[in-house]
Scaffold this motif. Structure first.
Motif, PDB file in Angstrom:
ATOM      1  N   GLU A 129     -17.978  -2.637   0.130  1.00 15.67           N
ATOM      2  CA  GLU A 129     -18.290  -3.224  -1.178  1.00 15.67           C
ATOM      3  C   GLU A 129     -17.114  -3.085  -2.132  1.00 15.67           C
ATOM      4  O   GLU A 129     -16.808  -4.000  -2.905  1.00 15.67           O
ATOM      5  CB  GLU A 129     -19.549  -2.577  -1.766  1.00 15.67           C
ATOM      6  N   ARG A 132     -14.439  -5.604  -1.115  1.00 17.59           N
ATOM      7  CA  ARG A 132     -14.783  -6.958  -1.560  1.00 17.59           C
ATOM      8  C   ARG A 132     -14.536  -7.131  -3.055  1.00 17.59           C
ATOM      9  O   ARG A 132     -14.047  -8.173  -3.491  1.00 17.59           O
ATOM     10  CB  ARG A 132     -16.254  -7.242  -1.232  1.00 17.59           C
ATOM     11  N   ALA A 133     -14.877  -6.104  -3.824  1.00 16.01           N
ATOM     12  CA  ALA A 133     -14.663  -6.189  -5.270  1.00 16.01           C
ATOM     13  C   ALA A 133     -13.177  -6.307  -5.600  1.00 16.01           C
ATOM     14  O   ALA A 133     -12.784  -7.080  -6.487  1.00 16.01           O
ATOM     15  CB  ALA A 133     -15.268  -4.959  -5.959  1.00 16.01           C
ATOM     16  N   ILE A 135     -10.773  -7.503  -3.586  1.00 19.58           N
ATOM     17  CA  ILE A 135     -10.304  -8.819  -3.137  1.00 19.58           C
ATOM     18  C   ILE A 135     -10.744  -9.898  -4.132  1.00 19.58           C
ATOM     19  O   ILE A 135      -9.970 -10.809  -4.466  1.00 19.58           O
ATOM     20  CB  ILE A 135     -10.824  -9.135  -1.729  1.00 19.58           C
ATOM     21  N   ASP A 136     -11.980  -9.806  -4.608  1.00 22.02           N
ATOM     22  CA  ASP A 136     -12.461 -10.770  -5.612  1.00 22.02           C
ATOM     23  C   ASP A 136     -11.602 -10.713  -6.863  1.00 22.02           C
ATOM     24  O   ASP A 136     -11.251 -11.741  -7.444  1.00 22.02           O
ATOM     25  CB  ASP A 136     -13.921 -10.481  -5.970  1.00 22.02           C
ATOM     26  N   ASP A 137     -11.253  -9.498  -7.286  1.00 19.67           N
ATOM     27  CA  ASP A 137     -10.446  -9.331  -8.491  1.00 19.67           C
ATOM     28  C   ASP A 137      -9.046  -9.902  -8.288  1.00 19.67           C
ATOM     29  O   ASP A 137      -8.509 -10.597  -9.164  1.00 19.67           O
ATOM     30  CB  ASP A 137     -10.361  -7.846  -8.851  1.00 19.67           C
ATOM     31  N   ALA A 139      -8.205 -12.247  -6.207  1.00 19.71           N
ATOM     32  CA  ALA A 139      -8.319 -13.709  -6.111  1.00 19.71           C
ATOM     33  C   ALA A 139      -8.484 -14.339  -7.493  1.00 19.71           C
ATOM     34  O   ALA A 139      -7.896 -15.386  -7.782  1.00 19.71           O
ATOM     35  CB  ALA A 139      -9.492 -14.088  -5.212  1.00 19.71           C
ATOM     36  N   ARG A 140      -9.286 -13.705  -8.343  1.00 22.35           N
ATOM     37  CA  ARG A 140      -9.503 -14.260  -9.692  1.00 22.35           C
ATOM     38  C   ARG A 140      -8.233 -14.251 -10.524  1.00 22.35           C
ATOM     39  O   ARG A 140      -8.029 -15.125 -11.366  1.00 22.35           O
ATOM     40  CB  ARG A 140     -10.597 -13.468 -10.411  1.00 22.35           C
ATOM     41  N   ALA A 162     -17.382 -15.399   3.620  1.00 23.79           N
ATOM     42  CA  ALA A 162     -16.878 -14.665   2.457  1.00 23.79           C
ATOM     43  C   ALA A 162     -15.566 -15.256   1.948  1.00 23.79           C
ATOM     44  O   ALA A 162     -15.305 -15.290   0.743  1.00 23.79           O
ATOM     45  CB  ALA A 162     -16.694 -13.191   2.813  1.00 23.79           C
ATOM     46  N   LEU A 166     -13.682 -18.145  -2.046  1.00 26.35           N
ATOM     47  CA  LEU A 166     -12.476 -17.622  -2.698  1.00 26.35           C
ATOM     48  C   LEU A 166     -11.298 -18.562  -2.468  1.00 26.35           C
ATOM     49  O   LEU A 166     -10.543 -18.869  -3.399  1.00 26.35           O
ATOM     50  CB  LEU A 166     -12.153 -16.223  -2.168  1.00 26.35           C
ATOM     51  N   ASP A 169     -11.729 -21.828  -4.476  1.00 28.44           N
ATOM     52  CA  ASP A 169     -11.492 -21.621  -5.910  1.00 28.44           C
ATOM     53  C   ASP A 169      -9.998 -21.506  -6.194  1.00 28.44           C
ATOM     54  O   ASP A 169      -9.496 -22.067  -7.172  1.00 28.44           O
ATOM     55  CB  ASP A 169     -12.221 -20.363  -6.381  1.00 28.44           C
TER      56      ASP A 169
END
Length: 339
Positions: A129, A132-133, A135-137, A139-140, A162, A166, A169
């Motif tokens: 988790e 993932r957080a 990687i999301d950050d 990517a954003r 998953a 990303l 986007d």
């Protein structure tokens, strides 16, 4: 707050009969139910039903004498909607206050990010988790480029699911994506469909023979590497040291230049004949062909199971095999088992 049932009645149940009774109550406020029914040509039950509805909507109010008096629709609406408008106002005030408190944290967030980068050029992240957080950050906040090494041939459905949002986007925001897979990914339909989708959106994808480890480079500023490549999801390291990032970027570029386009070069990449394995690699191949497991091979060679897994993966890639039996057949065909 307004009764939800009253709201439904306003939308669906003010029919012609109800309107007629309302008009008659305006002009004949002292009529009894039977008299009103006679005027309207309705039954007494129909009149009473309409009067109950009008009362619930605030359009009729009872008189001390047991009759009904009609109320101006504007006044009725004001009385009926005032509680709801008050609730809406309170909710808007609460939303504005919450938004203000959250926005106030923006400075703390940016300061914490800068402190995190300044204190250490390497950050370890463990737990799926948390990974993932992160990687999301990344990517954003990515604005220019994402280069990725994706070993292992075909990717799992979960990994593709998953990655897809990303990637799409990032591409939508104009970020250049270059992904380097192993040749085996060409034969994996879910991976091929994923590649087709992202390349249609502007991504660049190529394949190569062997990739030692997964790697992602965001904006040529942050490199994401697995902490333990032998254990899926064990953890990742975020590396911001400029020298390491520069080395990783050069390594990716070299691998990219020697790779083949994922599409347009035929089902299989053209390659020069592979040299027969020697040394420990040949020992592993012979024991594979004899049916030994990775654990048994590791025990006989006195090395770690992870080291054996890497050699096996490399051999299967070189032999263009999807399982051990196929690898044995191909190795025998090429004469690797008798050399």
């Amino acid at each position: 707050m307004i009764d939800h049932e009253a709201d439904v009645l306003i939308e669906h149940e003010i029919d012609a009969t109800t309107v007629r009774i309302y008009q008659l109550r305006v002009t004949h406020p002292t009529d009894h139910t039977a008299e009103l029914a006679e005027r309207a040509g309705l039954t007494a039950d129909e009149v009473r039903r309409a009067e109950r509805l009008l009362s619930r909507l605030g359009l009729l109010q009872p008189t001390p004498g047991g009759g009904w008096v009609a109320i101006n629709p504007e006044n009725a609406a004001e009385n009926l909607l005032a509680p709801l408008e008050g609730d809406i106002l309170r909710q808007r005030v609460a939303m504005a206050a919450t938004r203000e408190r959250l926005h106030a944290l923006s400075g703390d967030y940016l300061e914490a990010r800068s402190m995190r980068s300044a204190k250490s050029s390497i950050e370890a992240v463990e737990g799926i988790e948390n990974i993932r957080a992160v990687i999301d950050d990344l990517a954003r906040t990515c604005v220019r480029s994402l280069d990725a090494l994706v070993p292992g041939g075909g990717q799992s459905e979960a990994a593709l699911a998953a990655a897809a949002p990303l990637d799409m986007d990032l591409l939508k925001r104009g970020v250049l994506i270059r992904s380097l897979f192993q040749h085996g990914a060409r034969r994996h339909r879910p991976t091929a469909r994923h590649v087709e989708r992202i390349t249609a959106a502007g991504a660049m994808v190529r394949t190569t023979g062997v990739l030692a480890s997964r790697m992602q480079i965001y904006d040529d500023e942050v490199v994401v590497l697995p902490l333990d490549p032998g254990r899926s999801g064990a953890g990742v390291a975020l590396v911001r040291d400029p020298a390491v990032v520069d080395y990783a970027s050069q390594f990716f570029q070299l691998s990219w230049e020697e790779a083949l386009d994922f599409e347009g070069r035929g089902d299989q990449p053209t390659a020069t004949p592979e040299k027969a394995p020697i040394g420990q690699e040949r020992d592993v191949l012979l024991m594979m062909a004899a049916g030994l497991s990775n654990d048994e091979i590791a025990e006989r060679l006195g090395v770690s199971q992870r080291s054996v897994s890497r050699v096996v993966a490399s051999l299967m890639t070189r032999l263009n095999a999807t399982n051990r039996f196929q690898a044995g057949v191909e190795a025998a065909t090429q004469g690797w088992l008798t050399t």
